[in-house]
Write a protein that holds these residues in place. Structure first.
Motif, PDB file in Angstrom:
ATOM      1  N   PRO A  83       0.837  -1.213   0.000  1.00 24.24           N
ATOM      2  CA  PRO A  83       0.000   0.000   0.000  1.00 24.24           C
ATOM      3  C   PRO A  83       0.864   1.252   0.000  1.00 24.24           C
ATOM      4  N   SER A  84       0.246   2.381  -0.248  1.00 24.62           N
ATOM      5  CA  SER A  84       0.964   3.654  -0.227  1.00 24.62           C
ATOM      6  C   SER A  84       0.193   4.628   0.648  1.00 24.62           C
ATOM      7  N   ALA A  85       0.933   5.578   1.206  1.00 22.05           N
ATOM      8  CA  ALA A  85       0.308   6.569   2.075  1.00 22.05           C
ATOM      9  C   ALA A  85      -0.605   7.469   1.249  1.00 22.05           C
ATOM     10  N   PRO A  86      -1.764   7.887   1.802  1.00 20.92           N
ATOM     11  CA  PRO A  86      -2.650   8.807   1.055  1.00 20.92           C
ATOM     12  C   PRO A  86      -1.994  10.168   0.917  1.00 20.92           C
ATOM     13  N   ASP A  87      -2.408  10.908  -0.088  1.00 21.57           N
ATOM     14  CA  ASP A  87      -1.928  12.281  -0.240  1.00 21.57           C
ATOM     15  C   ASP A  87      -2.254  13.051   1.035  1.00 21.57           C
ATOM     16  N   GLN A  88      -1.319  13.857   1.483  1.00 21.39           N
ATOM     17  CA  GLN A  88      -1.437  14.662   2.711  1.00 21.39           C
ATOM     18  C   GLN A  88      -1.568  13.764   3.932  1.00 21.39           C
ATOM     19  N   GLY A  89      -1.068  12.483   3.788  1.00 21.79           N
ATOM     20  CA  GLY A  89      -1.189  11.581   4.924  1.00 21.79           C
ATOM     21  C   GLY A  89       0.063  10.764   5.119  1.00 21.79           C
ATOM     22  N   ALA A  90       0.032   9.855   6.098  1.00 21.14           N
ATOM     23  CA  ALA A  90       1.177   9.017   6.436  1.00 21.14           C
ATOM     24  C   ALA A  90       0.700   7.588   6.637  1.00 21.14           C
ATOM     25  N   ALA A 123      -1.536   1.389   9.656  1.00 24.14           N
ATOM     26  CA  ALA A 123      -2.372   2.464  10.203  1.00 24.14           C
ATOM     27  C   ALA A 123      -2.187   3.708   9.349  1.00 24.14           C
ATOM     28  N   PHE A 124      -3.284   4.409   9.078  1.00 27.36           N
ATOM     29  CA  PHE A 124      -3.255   5.592   8.221  1.00 27.36           C
ATOM     30  C   PHE A 124      -3.566   6.820   9.064  1.00 27.36           C
ATOM     31  N   SER A 125      -2.910   7.899   8.766  1.00 21.81           N
ATOM     32  CA  SER A 125      -3.166   9.168   9.449  1.00 21.81           C
ATOM     33  C   SER A 125      -2.983  10.287   8.444  1.00 21.81           C
ATOM     34  N   CYS A 126      -3.552  11.445   8.785  1.00 21.70           N
ATOM     35  CA  CYS A 126      -3.474  12.595   7.877  1.00 21.70           C
ATOM     36  C   CYS A 126      -2.705  13.707   8.553  1.00 21.70           C
ATOM     37  N   GLN A 127      -2.186  14.590   7.738  1.00 20.68           N
ATOM     38  CA  GLN A 127      -1.464  15.742   8.239  1.00 20.68           C
ATOM     39  C   GLN A 127      -2.459  16.698   8.910  1.00 20.68           C
ATOM     40  N   THR A 128      -1.902  17.587   9.666  1.00 19.90           N
ATOM     41  CA  THR A 128      -2.728  18.576  10.359  1.00 19.90           C
ATOM     42  C   THR A 128      -3.584  19.327   9.347  1.00 19.90           C
ATOM     43  N   GLY A 129      -4.844  19.440   9.647  1.00 18.84           N
ATOM     44  CA  GLY A 129      -5.751  20.150   8.751  1.00 18.84           C
ATOM     45  C   GLY A 129      -6.495  19.225   7.816  1.00 18.84           C
ATOM     46  N   PHE A 130      -6.219  17.927   7.925  1.00 17.83           N
ATOM     47  CA  PHE A 130      -6.876  16.951   7.052  1.00 17.83           C
ATOM     48  C   PHE A 130      -7.516  15.876   7.912  1.00 17.83           C
ATOM     49  N   ALA A 131      -8.589  15.346   7.415  1.00 12.77           N
ATOM     50  CA  ALA A 131      -9.306  14.295   8.136  1.00 12.77           C
ATOM     51  C   ALA A 131      -9.335  13.048   7.272  1.00 12.77           C
ATOM     52  N   LEU A 132      -9.140  11.883   7.923  1.00  8.38           N
ATOM     53  CA  LEU A 132      -9.089  10.615   7.222  1.00  8.38           C
ATOM     54  C   LEU A 132     -10.488  10.215   6.785  1.00  8.38           C
TER      55      LEU A 132
END
Length: 823
Positions: free
Chosen positions: A575-582, A599-608
């Motif tokens: 898999p790959s990390a989502p844009d603006q995410g980790a 586990a997927f997470s998003c950068q500040t200001g973004f919601a998964l």
């Protein structure tokens, strides 16, 4: 200069000296007319610009010409004396005393007695330093003669330019100056106008002689040297080295070669000789071969050769009778021999006989042959014999013989080998009648118990002396997959027992197997745990796939079929990390394999949007859908009343990082932040701004007057309009209408209501100056000013009283425009 023939047809002429040069040339006769021909002839030169010491004079001559003049004959002296001008110090010439000897310095040759041309009493060597020579030119006495002088004195330099050049003659000649010319003196062995031709000798062509020549100037020419040498075996007569002389003759006659001879040979006694001669009888290279008559052997070389030293190779051979081995009389017998050419040699004969009681075995006589061997076999005397005995089978016979094997008096004893027992006579003796005493004995083998093959095995026996008897051997082997435990063979011993213990066949063992990690193993055993024939099946737990064989079998070699299997976790796509995410993964069984969790997470200001984690399943797929990160949204902002809004959106309308800037329309002021930003919490920074109308100072109705206002955006705010009026009997002083501007001030100062006081003002003006009225107006209260104004009736007087240049109030209450409105 022309050819040699041209020289012979020319006559010598003299030319006058001019400008320091005197010419000695050649006049050629051409069709009876004398003409001057310029040639490279000898010329004389003198220094007409100054005088020099002898060394300076020579340096001058060598610099510009050849050298100081070298006078070769008296004719040249006469020419110089006639041609050269007179000079009081005369001229230096090229003679100097070197080592006490007068020498021509140009050539290094000593002055000979015949060439001397000294003046009378000269050389006198006055003061012992007169080492140089001058020539008197045009002197009244002894003109043309020589005189020795100190070398330091200064005189004219008398030089010559030689006609000889490096190219005048070949390298095999010396260029010699002559009057007006030169000639080439050839070295020995050379000739020609310039000595360019070499003398030739006859070409040498020897026969039977080896020749080695060196030719420095050409084949068989002057100084060619040839070394001649006779071939091996020949004697040379004459010189060995010949040289071509300048006379075109060789230094010696051609040498001759005579073959060398050896002494005459003859054939040996009882032999023959055969010779071959290449260069004459018994001469060099002659070869003689030698041989002997039948019965004789050649002692010495088979052939001899005549060498180059006149001697034969090898020693003189001779023929000797061939010898046979020396014979002797047989035991118990007698020998009688006769010899023709020596003891036991070719032709010797020997006769044999036996003593009483013995018989002759072999020929009665033998002769020595030409091959060095005796005829017949060796004769012997043998005692009477008995039949030959042999040891019994598996037995041993030990005999003693007095007169020969198994002959009269021989005794034989019998025994059996180990494991056998003797049946019959232990010994027998040969009698005088040629028979043995007793009967023939025999050996019988000892027996062992019967044997049988082991379980799962085979027995193979060999019996030498009977079934399961002494020396019987039984070999044991096992069926495929079984190994023998015990001896591979057993033998029946001489004691009637078998060697070793009874063997058995045991199943071959393979190494113990274990289930692969994350797998299961199920085995079946035919002959024991993990032995030949055991089979193990392998499978993997859920989420794992078997890598390798599904089953393995223990073979007869003690090894398992195939390789060790293993359970490898099933893998999922990376898999790959989502844009603006980790993306943060943990792996239990290998990267992105069964059991791995990401586990997927998003950068500040973004919601998964989607699952927070995904797990790799046993089917090689991930749980859940692919998540993505969406920018957090803030509520849409509305444009405040009387305002403008300008927004920038990075990630979508009114989402995280969107920024909106606010501004108000003219006449309004922004209350609140000038800009707001959508935060990561989905809220806007700051409070919502709004635009408030700019306020002007509140107005009050003037005393004795009324105020009527209309308010568009609020009491006394931007664009509010107020109208002023006064009660009856009062006059409005100022603008009738004021409007609140965008700057927060009124368009005019508020007016006031003044009582109509024209008569009173006139009275005041009668008793007061204009200046006093102004001062009075400054200090009077507002009510008094109103009273005075009310009493004014004359407009012109009002203008004087209400002069706009006077400071009658503060700004915002009175303005120039207000005054203008009341005038």
């Amino acid at each position: 200069m022309g050819t040699a023939a041209a020289w012979r047809s020319a006559v010598r002429t003299w030319a006058p000296c001019s400008r320091g040069i005197c010419y000695l040339g050649i006049a050629a006769i051409t069709w009876g007319v004398v003409t001057w021909v310029e040639v490279g002839a000898w010329t004389y030169h003198y220094s007409d610009q100054g005088d020099y010491t002898w060394e300076q004079a020579r340096n001058y001559c060598q610099t510009f010409f050849t050298d100081l003049v070298a006078i070769q004959n008296k004719r040249e002296i006469e020419y110089l004396n006639e041609s050269l001008p007179f000079h009081s110090h005369y001229y230096w010439i090229g003679i100097r005393k070197l080592g006490g000897t007068w020498t021509w310095v140009g050539t290094g040759k000593v002055l000979t007695k015949e060439a001397e041309n000294w003046a009378a009493g000269e050389p006198n060597n006055r003061r012992s330093n007169q080492d140089c020579v001058e020539i008197y030119i045009k002197r009244q006495q002894e003109s043309g003669k020589w005189n020795d002088e100190p070398c330091r004195r200064k005189k004219k330099a008398l030089c010559y330019q030689a006609s000889c050049r490096p190219s005048s003659c070949s390298q095999h000649a010396e260029c010699v100056e002559t009057i007006g010319s030169y000639r080439c003196e050839c070295h020995p062995g050379f000739h020609g106008p310039e000595c360019e031709d070499v003398v030739q000798c006859t070409k040498l062509q020897p026969k039977g002689v080896h020749m080695n020549c060196s030719h420095p100037y050409g084949d068989f020419s002057y100084n060619s040297t040839c070394v001649l040498e006779c071939q091996e075996g020949f004697e040379q007569r004459g010189a060995s080295t010949l040289r071509c002389l300048a006379t075109q003759q060789w230094s010696a006659d051609m040498p001759t070669c005579t073959v060398i001879t050896c002494p005459v040979l003859s054939a040996p006694d009882r032999g023959e000789m055969n010779c071959s001669h290449l260069h004459g009888d018994f001469a060099f290279s002659s070869t003689c071969a030698f041989s002997c008559q039948m019965g004789f052997a050649l002692m010495g070389p088979e052939s001899r050769e005549c060498t180059a030293t006149g001697t034969w190779t090898g020693d003189v051979p001779h023929c000797e009778a061939i010898s046979c081995l020396m014979l002797r009389a047989p035991d118990q017998g007698v020998m009688n021999c006769s010899h023709l050419h020596g003891d036991f040699a070719f032709g010797s004969t020997c006769a044999f006989s036996c003593q009483t009681g013995f018989a002759l075995a072999g020929p009665e006589s033998r002769e020595c042959t030409a091959t060095g061997t005796w005829t017949g076999d060796v004769s012997r005397c043998e005692a009477v014999s008995c039949p030959v005995l042999s040891a019994p089978s598996q037995g041993v016979m030990n005999c003693s013989h007095l007169h020969g094997d198994f002959a009269f008096g021989s005794t034989c004893a019998f025994s059996c080998q180990t494991g056998f027992v003797l049946a019959g006579s232990e010994s027998r003796e040969c009698t005088a009648t040629g028979t043995w005493t007793g009967d023939s004995p025999r050996c019988e083998a000892i027996a062992c118990p019967l044997l049988s093959a082991p379980d799962n095995g085979v027995m193979n026996c060999s019996h030498l002396h009977g079934d399961f008897a002494f020396s019987s051997t039984c070999a044991f082997s096992c069926q495929t997959g079984f190994a023998l435990a015990g001896p591979e063979s057993r033998e029946c011993t001489a004691t009637g027992t078998w060697t070793g213990d009874s063997p058995r066949c045991e199943a071959i063992t393979c190494p113990g197997l274990s289930a692969p990690s994350q797998g299961v193993m199920n085995c079946s055993h035919l002959h024991g745990d993990f032995t030949f024939g055991s089979t193990c099946a392998f499978s993997c737990q859920m989420g794992f796939v078997l890598m390798g064989p599904e089953s393995r079998e223990c073979t007869a070699t003690g090894t398992w079929t195939a390789d060790t299997p293993q359970c490898k976790a099933i893998t999922c796509p990376v898999p790959s990390a989502p844009d603006q995410g980790a993306l943060n993964c943990s792996h239990l069984h290998g990267d992105f394999a069964f059991g791995s969790t990401c586990a997927f997470s998003c950068q500040t200001g973004f919601a998964l949007a989607g699952p927070e984690s995904r797990e790799c399943t046993a089917t090689g797929t991930w749980t859940g859908d692919v998540p993505h990160c969406e920018a957090i949204k803030c509520s849409a902002l509305a444009t405040p009343t009387m305002a403008q809004i300008a927004c920038t959106h990075l990630h979508g309308d009114f989402t995280f990082s969107s920024t909106c800037a606010f501004s108000c329309q003219t006449g309004f002021v922004l209350m609140g932040p000038e800009s707001r930003e959508c935060t990561a919490m989905g809220t806007w920074t700051g409070d919502a701004p709004h635009c408030e109308a700019i306020s002007c100072p509140a107005l009050l109705p003037p005393s004795r007057g009324q105020l009527s206002c209309s308010h568009t955006h609020g009491n006394f705010t931007y664009n509010s309009t107020c109208t002023f009026s006064c009660e009856e009997g009062f006059v409005r002083m100022g603008a009738e209408v004021l409007q609140c501007t965008a700057m927060g001030n009124w368009t005019r100062h508020p007016p006031f209501c003044a009582e109509d006081g024209a008569p009173f003002l006139k009275q005041v003006l009668t008793y007061s100056s204009g200046a006093a009225l102004v001062v009075t107006g400054i200090v009077l209260s507002g009510s008094l000013i109103a009273l005075l104004a009310k009493r004014l009736s004359n407009r012109e007087e009002k203008k004087k009283l209400l002069n706009p240049t006077s400071d009658l109030g503060s700004p915002g209450i009175f303005t120039n425009a207000a005054y203008d409105a009341n005038l």
